[in-house]
Write a protein that holds these residues in place. Structure first.
Motif, PDB file in Angstrom:
ATOM      1  N   UNK A  44       9.677   4.303   6.176  1.00  0.00           N
ATOM      2  CA  UNK A  44       8.524   5.169   5.913  1.00  0.00           C
ATOM      3  C   UNK A  44       8.753   6.036   4.681  1.00  0.00           C
ATOM      4  N   UNK A  45       9.968   6.503   4.488  1.00  0.00           N
ATOM      5  CA  UNK A  45      10.274   7.368   3.358  1.00  0.00           C
ATOM      6  C   UNK A  45      10.209   6.606   2.043  1.00  0.00           C
ATOM      7  N   UNK A  46      10.678   5.362   2.043  1.00  0.00           N
ATOM      8  CA  UNK A  46      10.653   4.569   0.814  1.00  0.00           C
ATOM      9  C   UNK A  46       9.211   4.329   0.372  1.00  0.00           C
ATOM     10  N   UNK A  47       8.329   4.038   1.297  1.00  0.00           N
ATOM     11  CA  UNK A  47       6.933   3.850   0.941  1.00  0.00           C
ATOM     12  C   UNK A  47       6.316   5.115   0.370  1.00  0.00           C
ATOM     13  N   UNK A  48       6.591   6.246   0.987  1.00  0.00           N
ATOM     14  CA  UNK A  48       6.074   7.522   0.500  1.00  0.00           C
ATOM     15  C   UNK A  48       6.670   7.861  -0.866  1.00  0.00           C
ATOM     16  N   UNK A  49       7.945   7.590  -1.046  1.00  0.00           N
ATOM     17  CA  UNK A  49       8.603   7.821  -2.327  1.00  0.00           C
ATOM     18  C   UNK A  49       7.956   6.984  -3.428  1.00  0.00           C
ATOM     19  N   UNK A  50       7.714   5.705  -3.148  1.00  0.00           N
ATOM     20  CA  UNK A  50       7.071   4.841  -4.135  1.00  0.00           C
ATOM     21  C   UNK A  50       5.663   5.305  -4.460  1.00  0.00           C
ATOM     22  N   UNK A  51       4.955   5.808  -3.460  1.00  0.00           N
ATOM     23  CA  UNK A  51       3.616   6.330  -3.688  1.00  0.00           C
ATOM     24  C   UNK A  51       3.648   7.492  -4.679  1.00  0.00           C
ATOM     25  N   UNK A  52       4.540   8.453  -4.462  1.00  0.00           N
ATOM     26  CA  UNK A  52       4.617   9.607  -5.349  1.00  0.00           C
ATOM     27  C   UNK A  52       5.153   9.246  -6.727  1.00  0.00           C
ATOM     28  N   UNK A  53       6.111   8.342  -6.805  1.00  0.00           N
ATOM     29  CA  UNK A  53       6.630   7.926  -8.107  1.00  0.00           C
ATOM     30  C   UNK A  53       5.528   7.235  -8.899  1.00  0.00           C
ATOM     31  N   UNK A  54       4.761   6.376  -8.244  1.00  0.00           N
ATOM     32  CA  UNK A  54       3.647   5.718  -8.921  1.00  0.00           C
ATOM     33  C   UNK A  54       2.619   6.715  -9.413  1.00  0.00           C
TER      34      UNK A  54
END
Length: 82
Positions: A44-54
């Motif tokens: 779940x954290x990796x998906x959220x991290x990718x969302x914010x980085x994008x």
């Protein structure tokens, strides 16, 4: 006093790290552990991290585009003055 304070902070950090590791991995025969929950949390954290980085990369690209456009307009104004 500063040296003692730093050593205490490091020891507290190490204790918290060990407790966190034991919480997720467990102690064989005593405590099962929650490793499967750690995997869920990381997923779940990796998906959220990718969302914010994008979002940040897109925002930076838009800001660069906007700045380039403004700089081009300023250059045109300077050419007209000369």
């Amino acid at each position: 006093m500063s040296l003692v304070s730093n050593i205490i902070k490091m020891l507290i950090g190490i204790v918290v790290l060990v407790v966190g590791l034991v919480w997720y991995t467990g102690i064989p025969g005593y405590f099962e552990g929650n490793l499967h929950r750690l995997y869920d949390l990381l997923g779940a954290t990796i998906g959220l991290f990718l969302l914010f980085v994008g979002l940040i990369v897109a925002w930076m690209g838009y800001d660069d585009y906007k700045m380039d456009k403004e700089m081009a307009q300023e250059e045109k104004k300077e050419e007209k003055k000369e």
